[in-house]
Design an enzyme around this catalytic site. Structure first.
Site, PDB file in Angstrom:
ATOM      1  N   ASP A 123       9.777  -8.098   2.421  1.00 57.44           N
ATOM      2  CA  ASP A 123       9.358  -7.441   3.719  1.00 57.44           C
ATOM      3  C   ASP A 123       9.000  -8.182   5.025  1.00 57.44           C
ATOM      4  O   ASP A 123       9.346  -7.698   6.090  1.00 57.44           O
ATOM      5  CB  ASP A 123       8.138  -6.267   3.409  1.00 57.44           C
ATOM      6  CG  ASP A 123       6.803  -6.795   3.127  1.00 57.44           C
ATOM      7  OD1 ASP A 123       6.660  -8.189   2.842  1.00 57.44           O
ATOM      8  OD2 ASP A 123       6.158  -5.996   2.563  1.00 57.44           O
ATOM      9  N   THR A 124       8.215  -9.107   5.114  1.00 56.27           N
ATOM     10  CA  THR A 124       8.067 -10.068   6.008  1.00 56.27           C
ATOM     11  C   THR A 124       9.384 -10.671   6.587  1.00 56.27           C
ATOM     12  O   THR A 124       9.891 -10.808   8.049  1.00 56.27           O
ATOM     13  CB  THR A 124       7.063 -10.938   5.834  1.00 56.27           C
ATOM     14  OG1 THR A 124       5.795 -10.487   5.290  1.00 56.27           O
ATOM     15  CG2 THR A 124       6.596 -11.747   7.109  1.00 56.27           C
ATOM     16  N   SER A 176       0.846  -1.252  -0.069  1.00 56.43           N
ATOM     17  CA  SER A 176       0.156  -0.016   0.004  1.00 56.43           C
ATOM     18  C   SER A 176       0.973   1.306  -0.092  1.00 56.43           C
ATOM     19  O   SER A 176       0.464   2.352  -0.709  1.00 56.43           O
ATOM     20  CB  SER A 176      -0.918   0.186   1.267  1.00 56.43           C
ATOM     21  OG  SER A 176      -1.825  -1.052   1.241  1.00 56.43           O
ATOM     22  N   SER A 177       1.845   1.322   0.744  1.00 55.38           N
ATOM     23  CA  SER A 177       2.651   2.542   0.585  1.00 55.38           C
ATOM     24  C   SER A 177       4.531   1.924   1.005  1.00 55.38           C
ATOM     25  O   SER A 177       4.470   0.945   1.351  1.00 55.38           O
ATOM     26  CB  SER A 177       2.384   3.373   2.048  1.00 55.38           C
ATOM     27  OG  SER A 177       2.683   2.836   3.250  1.00 55.38           O
ATOM     28  N   GLY A 178       5.163   2.773   0.665  1.00 62.52           N
ATOM     29  CA  GLY A 178       6.662   2.764   0.677  1.00 62.52           C
ATOM     30  C   GLY A 178       7.278   3.845   1.547  1.00 62.52           C
ATOM     31  O   GLY A 178       6.814   4.785   1.619  1.00 62.52           O
ATOM     32  N   THR A 220      -0.980  -4.374   5.707  1.00 59.17           N
ATOM     33  CA  THR A 220      -2.139  -4.633   4.625  1.00 59.17           C
ATOM     34  C   THR A 220      -2.509  -6.190   4.824  1.00 59.17           C
ATOM     35  O   THR A 220      -3.550  -6.494   4.796  1.00 59.17           O
ATOM     36  CB  THR A 220      -1.402  -4.578   3.319  1.00 59.17           C
ATOM     37  OG1 THR A 220      -1.071  -3.176   2.988  1.00 59.17           O
ATOM     38  CG2 THR A 220      -2.617  -4.808   2.223  1.00 59.17           C
TER      39      THR A 220
END
Length: 497
Positions: free
Chosen positions: A242-243, A22-24, A264
């Site tokens: 990212d996880t 959703s965002s960076g 998200t």
């Protein structure tokens, strides 16, 4: 410096490009006086677009790169970090031809092109065989099914392609000119074995050339020197999923703690030195993704803040904090949904889909955004309870604590609901766990931090992390209703149900 000592005495700084679905955000990290100091350089929406030719929903990777260059370029005018690394969401990829030009478009996992692909493939290959080879849970948008869809729908793309790069691999290529596939993200594809090598059998089964992939490199690999705007910086691959970075940035203290990376998506699991890919794990649809230091993230994907993010967008509500506050005043456990039902992945209207689900299941229909939010948060907490129970079954021991990290850990209501539903203490934080895991991998590669254990100790000493303890037990009737909704989905008898 010994391996377990926290840090060297220098004040090295690194840049983490941390991209969520959703965002960076771009975060500058340094260590001073034995504590992390973080500075957010920029934050932006992760851009998507609709491809005019194929009609696919795609990631705008050109704009992502432009955003990185703008943000980093402004920073480098007065400060020179030692390195930069990128992490992002999983499963999505870019194809390059022999001249290193993109082939086709970087399709978003939410696109509907994979509808039915997983089911068709599992009619040709047994799910048990796929799981035995990979240990990865069955999700309709896994890279395995995306590539199978590409072979069917655009075989000319596969024919022209010479290189396969996950999204952060592609951005690393643009920043350094180096082609690579990083291990933690490679394992999310359902095309990589638990030994960290690509599975030739599965590639051949879907009609993809083995030569597309490069041998996966470990998180913390120095890829090379930056080019263009990042000239002079080392480009280091962190845990590019990212996880994987978020779990590396979670200050786990022992094997009895579970984590929830809350954004998200909610990724809930445990860290293990070996995969748990048993028939029971397949039945429960758990995944065994690669982590830092070749550990395994035994976890389950839970539909996280995505439903409420969509509802807020549909109703033009900007203040997420105010929505949480309003939801906290609503009647608890009034209506619940099965958040992992596929109908909530990308509906035309999330608001109406939630209402229709409640209508079908003979529950009160939430009308206001506060009632809808309360429904989502209550349902997420019950989903955490179910996954907690399954994790305890798989490991044969009870869990003692849950650590919630990421942006979702700022949701005090959901943190308390998690403690109540799971009947365990919950520790919230750090918020920027994925950026911290990214930065830690870079610092370890540069010799500033000794290892993952030292990195987690440093994180624990750098941030305040509030605790939540169980207060109000969930009514037995609500638990029974939640279990019934899950059973209805699982009655399909397939591991991806």
């Amino acid at each position: 410096m010994t391996a377990d000592s926290p840090v060297n005495a220098n004040e090295t700084t690194c840049l983490a490009v941390d991209l969520g679905a959703s965002s960076g955000r771009i975060v500058l990290g340094s260590i001073r006086a034995g504590r992390w100091e973080l500075r957010e350089i920029d934050r932006f929406r992760t851009p998507t677009r609709s491809d005019t030719i194929s009609g696919y929903q795609c990631w705008d990777t050109d704009e992502v790169l432009a955003q990185i260059e703008r943000s980093v370029g402004g920073l480098l005018a007065d400060r020179r970090p030692a390195s930069i690394g990128v992490d992002s969401w999983a499963v999505d990829y870019v194809l390059l031809d022999r001249d290193l030009r993109t082939v086709g478009v970087p399709v978003c996992y939410r696109d509907k092109r994979t509808n039915g692909i997983m089911e068709n493939l599992c009619e040709r290959l047994s799910p048990e065989e796929i799981y035995r080879r990979t240990g990865i849970q069955f999700l309709s948008f896994n890279t395995l099914y995306q590539l199978a869809a590409c072979v069917q729908q655009h075989p000319e793309w596969i024919e022209r392609a010479r290189h396969f790069l996950m999204i952060p691999d592609y951005l690393h290529f643009l920043l350094s000119g180096v082609l690579s596939n990083e291990y933690t993200n490679a394992t999310t594809t359902q095309l990589c074995g638990s030994d960290g090598e690509w599975d030739r059998f599965l590639m051949q089964a879907i009609g993809v050339k083995e030569s597309l992939m490069r041998p996966p490199v470990a998180a913390g690999t120095v890829l090379g020197e930056g080019t263009g705007v990042v000239h002079g910086l080392k480009v280091i691959a962190p845990g590019t999923h990212d996880t994987a970075s978020a779990v590396a940035g979670t200050p786990l203290e022992n094997a009895d703690e579970a984590y929830i990376s809350s954004g998200t998506w909610s990724l809930m699991g445990i860290e293990s030195l070996s995969p748990i890919a048993t028939p029971e794990a397949l039945r429960m649809n758990f995944t065994n993704e690669g982590g830092a230091e070749r550990r395994f993230r035994v976890l389950k994907n839970i539909m996280g803040m995505w439903p409420i993010q969509m509802v807020c967008a549909e109703q033009n509500v900007a203040g997420f904090g105010s929505v949480v506050e309003m939801a906290s005043r609503e009647q608890p456990w009034r209506s619940i949904i099965d958040v992992n039902n596929p109908e909530f992945l990308n509906p035309t209207s999330m608001t109406e889909t939630i209402r229709e689900f409640c209508r079908r299941s003979d529950q009160p229909i939430p009308q206001t955004i506060a009632q809808i939010a309360r429904c989502v948060f209550d349902s997420l907490a019950l989903s955490y309870r179910e996954v907690k129970r399954q994790l305890e079954t798989l490991r044969g021991q009870e869990l003692k604590r849950i650590r919630i990290v990421g942006g979702g850990c700022q949701n005090k209501l959901l943190n308390q609901l998690c403690a109540d539903a799971c009947e365990l203490p919950v520790t919230a934080g750090p918020v920027e766990a994925s950026a911290l895991g990214n930065l830690s991998a870079q610092m370890i590669a540069l010799g500033v931090i000794g290892n993952l254990s030292a990195a987690r100790k440093l994180i624990c000493e750098s941030f305040e992390m509030p605790e939540y303890h169980p207060q109000r037990p969930v009514p037995a009737a609500v638990i029974a209703r939640s279990e019934e909704l899950v059973t209805m989905r699982e009655m399909k008898g397939k591991p991806w149900a």
